[in-house]
Design a protein around this motif. Structure first.
Motif, short mmCIF file in Angstrom:
data_model
loop_
_atom_site.label_atom_id
_atom_site.label_comp_id
_atom_site.label_asym_id
_atom_site.label_seq_id
_atom_site.Cartn_x
_atom_site.Cartn_y
_atom_site.Cartn_z
N GLY A 37 33.76 23.44 99.85
CA GLY A 37 32.94 22.57 99.00
C GLY A 37 33.79 21.63 98.16
N PRO A 40 32.44 18.71 92.21
CA PRO A 40 33.29 18.68 91.02
C PRO A 40 34.07 19.96 90.76
CG PRO A 40 30.94 18.66 90.42
CD PRO A 40 31.03 18.40 91.89
N SER A 41 33.44 21.13 90.98
CA SER A 41 34.17 22.38 90.70
C SER A 41 35.31 22.58 91.70
CB SER A 41 33.22 23.58 90.69
OG SER A 41 32.65 23.78 91.96
N GLU A 60 34.91 20.48 103.63
CA GLU A 60 33.69 19.81 103.17
C GLU A 60 32.85 19.39 104.37
OE1 GLU A 60 31.95 18.96 100.23
OE2 GLU A 60 30.64 18.21 101.81
N ARG A 61 31.58 19.78 104.34
CA ARG A 61 30.72 19.49 105.51
C ARG A 61 30.34 18.01 105.61
NH1 ARG A 61 25.19 22.40 103.33
NH2 ARG A 61 25.01 21.09 101.50
N GLY A 68 27.70 16.62 94.18
CA GLY A 68 26.66 16.04 93.31
C GLY A 68 27.21 15.19 92.17
N PHE A 132 31.70 25.17 106.92
CA PHE A 132 32.05 26.58 106.81
C PHE A 132 31.03 27.37 107.59
CE2 PHE A 132 30.77 30.52 104.78
CZ PHE A 132 31.94 31.25 104.83
N GLN A 182 27.18 29.49 99.83
CA GLN A 182 27.18 29.79 101.27
C GLN A 182 28.24 30.80 101.69
OE1 GLN A 182 26.29 27.09 104.12
NE2 GLN A 182 24.52 26.45 102.97
N MET A 226 28.36 25.85 90.54
CA MET A 226 26.96 26.29 90.56
C MET A 226 26.74 27.55 91.38
SD MET A 226 25.17 24.78 88.51
CE MET A 226 23.52 25.31 88.86
N THR A 240 24.30 18.16 84.19
CA THR A 240 25.41 18.04 83.26
C THR A 240 26.59 18.80 83.85
OG1 THR A 240 26.01 18.14 80.93
CG2 THR A 240 24.71 20.00 81.75
N MET A 244 31.07 22.53 85.45
CA MET A 244 31.62 22.45 86.81
C MET A 244 33.13 22.20 86.73
SD MET A 244 29.03 22.98 88.64
CE MET A 244 28.51 24.05 87.32
O1 48F Z 1 26.79 20.83 94.92
P1 48F Z 1 28.18 20.52 94.48
O2 48F Z 1 28.42 19.30 93.69
O3 48F Z 1 28.74 21.87 93.78
P2 48F Z 1 29.43 22.15 92.37
O4 48F Z 1 30.86 21.74 92.40
O5 48F Z 1 28.67 21.19 91.34
C1 48F Z 1 27.29 21.28 91.15
C2 48F Z 1 26.78 19.97 90.56
O6 48F Z 1 27.05 18.91 91.45
C3 48F Z 1 25.27 19.96 90.26
C4 48F Z 1 24.81 20.79 89.12
C5 48F Z 1 25.59 21.04 87.91
O7 48F Z 1 25.92 19.94 87.24
O8 48F Z 1 23.74 21.28 89.19
O9 48F Z 1 24.57 20.41 91.40
O10 48F Z 1 29.11 23.57 92.07
O11 48F Z 1 29.12 20.45 95.75
C6 48F Z 1 29.09 21.44 96.75
C7 48F Z 1 29.77 20.88 97.99
O12 48F Z 1 29.85 21.91 98.97
C8 48F Z 1 29.58 21.35 100.24
C9 48F Z 1 28.50 20.31 99.94
O13 48F Z 1 28.40 19.34 100.97
C10 48F Z 1 28.98 19.72 98.62
O14 48F Z 1 29.83 18.62 98.79
N1 48F Z 1 29.12 22.43 101.11
C11 48F Z 1 27.99 23.19 100.97
N2 48F Z 1 27.90 24.05 101.98
C12 48F Z 1 28.98 23.86 102.77
C13 48F Z 1 29.76 22.82 102.22
C14 48F Z 1 29.43 24.44 104.01
N3 48F Z 1 28.76 25.41 104.63
N4 48F Z 1 30.58 23.99 104.56
C15 48F Z 1 31.29 23.00 103.95
N5 48F Z 1 30.89 22.40 102.80
#
Ligand code: 48F
Length: 266
Positions: A37, A40-41, A60-61, A68, A132, A182, A226, A240, A244
């Motif tokens: 993934g 941001p985190s 990253e898929r 986000g 993944f 996931q 998240m 917000t 993250m």
């Molecule tokens: O959803 P995402 O931005 O996760 P995060 O770093 O941040 C959450 C915030 O963006 C927001 C919030 C809080 O402010 O509510 O949602 O926790 O990024 C998750 C990334 O993981 C990738 C997906 O495309 C995204 O870019 N991802 C998810 N499932 C898979 C994956 C997978 N099976 N294989 C590869 N990448």
């Protein structure tokens, strides 16, 4: 005089792409940390680990990196950050405005692109368009890598997708897949863990809890961002992003400790 481009043809271009891709792929068949993934985190964790000299691959898929973080919420491209996370914005050189005490707003594209650039500058490598698929479990169930495939494979009809995935090994894996968690879900499918699912929104509570619960959920697997709310049933936080970024930082610190411990065992 108009400058001319170098006389380089099609085969040289193709050879350059293919050989550089394969060289990097072979190098990253084994790494210190694979982060699933590139939101941001995951970016923040990868950046800090790479800055500490660790070999980090983000899987990253999507074709694009950033998850986000490009958009704040409801398709509006302003992102909010609550104090004290503006420390990270300052560090990355992201401009922001304080709209009320303790609440900062930045431009999504500016914030996200600077974070991606910082991860790249620190030495993080990316496998994009890569999904993944599963975990590698070894030594009494310790997580030791990931099973991946090309993202388009998962979009094809079942009858023409007899395409086996491949696996990559790493000392640590991080679940940074956001709400879906996931990677942790793969442990749940095998009865090794029970996730609670994220709770209803409560911004004031959620961010602090995400930082508190960021950590190792299973030997070799750290959960950040998240995904933490999904694993532990914590309230969601809405658009917000401070938690993250800081969860990524904490995840990187924990990974460094674990890598240190593992190096002593080996
Ligand atoms: O959803 P995402 O931005 O996760 P995060 O770093 O941040 C959450 C915030 O963006 C927001 C919030 C809080 O402010 O509510 O949602 O926790 O990024 C998750 C990334 O993981 C990738 C997906 O495309 C995204 O870019 N991802 C998810 N499932 C898979 C994956 C997978 N099976 N294989 C590869 N990448």
């Amino acid at each position: 005089m108009v400058e001319k481009f170098s006389p380089v043809g099609e085969k040289e271009v193709t050879r350059a792409i293919a050989s550089e891709f394969v060289t990097q792929f072979l190098e990253y068949v084994e790494s210190d940390c694979i982060i699933v993934g590139g939101g941001p985190s995951g970016l923040m964790a990868g950046r800090n680990l790479a800055r500490a000299g660790k070999k980090v691959l983000i899987v990253e898929r999507n074709n694009y990196i950033g998850g986000g973080f490009w958009i704040g919420g409801y398709l509006m491209n302003k992102v909010t950050i609550r104090h004290p996370a503006e420390r990270v914005l300052d560090e990355l050189g992201i401009p922001y405005k304080e709209v009320t005490p303790g609440l900062l707003v930045a431009d999504g594209p500016h914030a996200c692109s600077k974070l991606i650039a910082s991860a790249c500058d620190s030495g993080v490598k990316f496998a994009n368009m890569t999904i993944f698929d599963d975990l590698v479990l070894k030594e009494d169930g310790r997580v030791a890598g990931v099973v991946i495939n090309w993202t388009p494979i998962s979009a094809l009809p079942r009858e023409i997708t007899c395409v086996d995935p491949v696996a990559l090994e790493s000392t640590i894996v991080m679940d940074a897949t956001g709400h879906d968690a996931q990677v942790v879900r793969k442990l749940e499918e095998r009865g090794l863990i029970k996730t609670k699912g994220f709770g209803a929104m409560w911004v004031e509570r959620s961010e602090d809890l995400v930082i508190e619960y960021t950590g190792e959920v299973h030997p070799g697997l750290i959960v950040i961002g998240m995904a933490v709310t999904t694993v532990y049933g914590l309230p969601r936080m809405g658009p917000t992003f401070g938690a993250m970024l800081l969860s990524g930082e904490v995840g990187a610190e924990i990974a460094l400790e674990k890598l240190h411990e593992r190096a002593k065992v080996k």
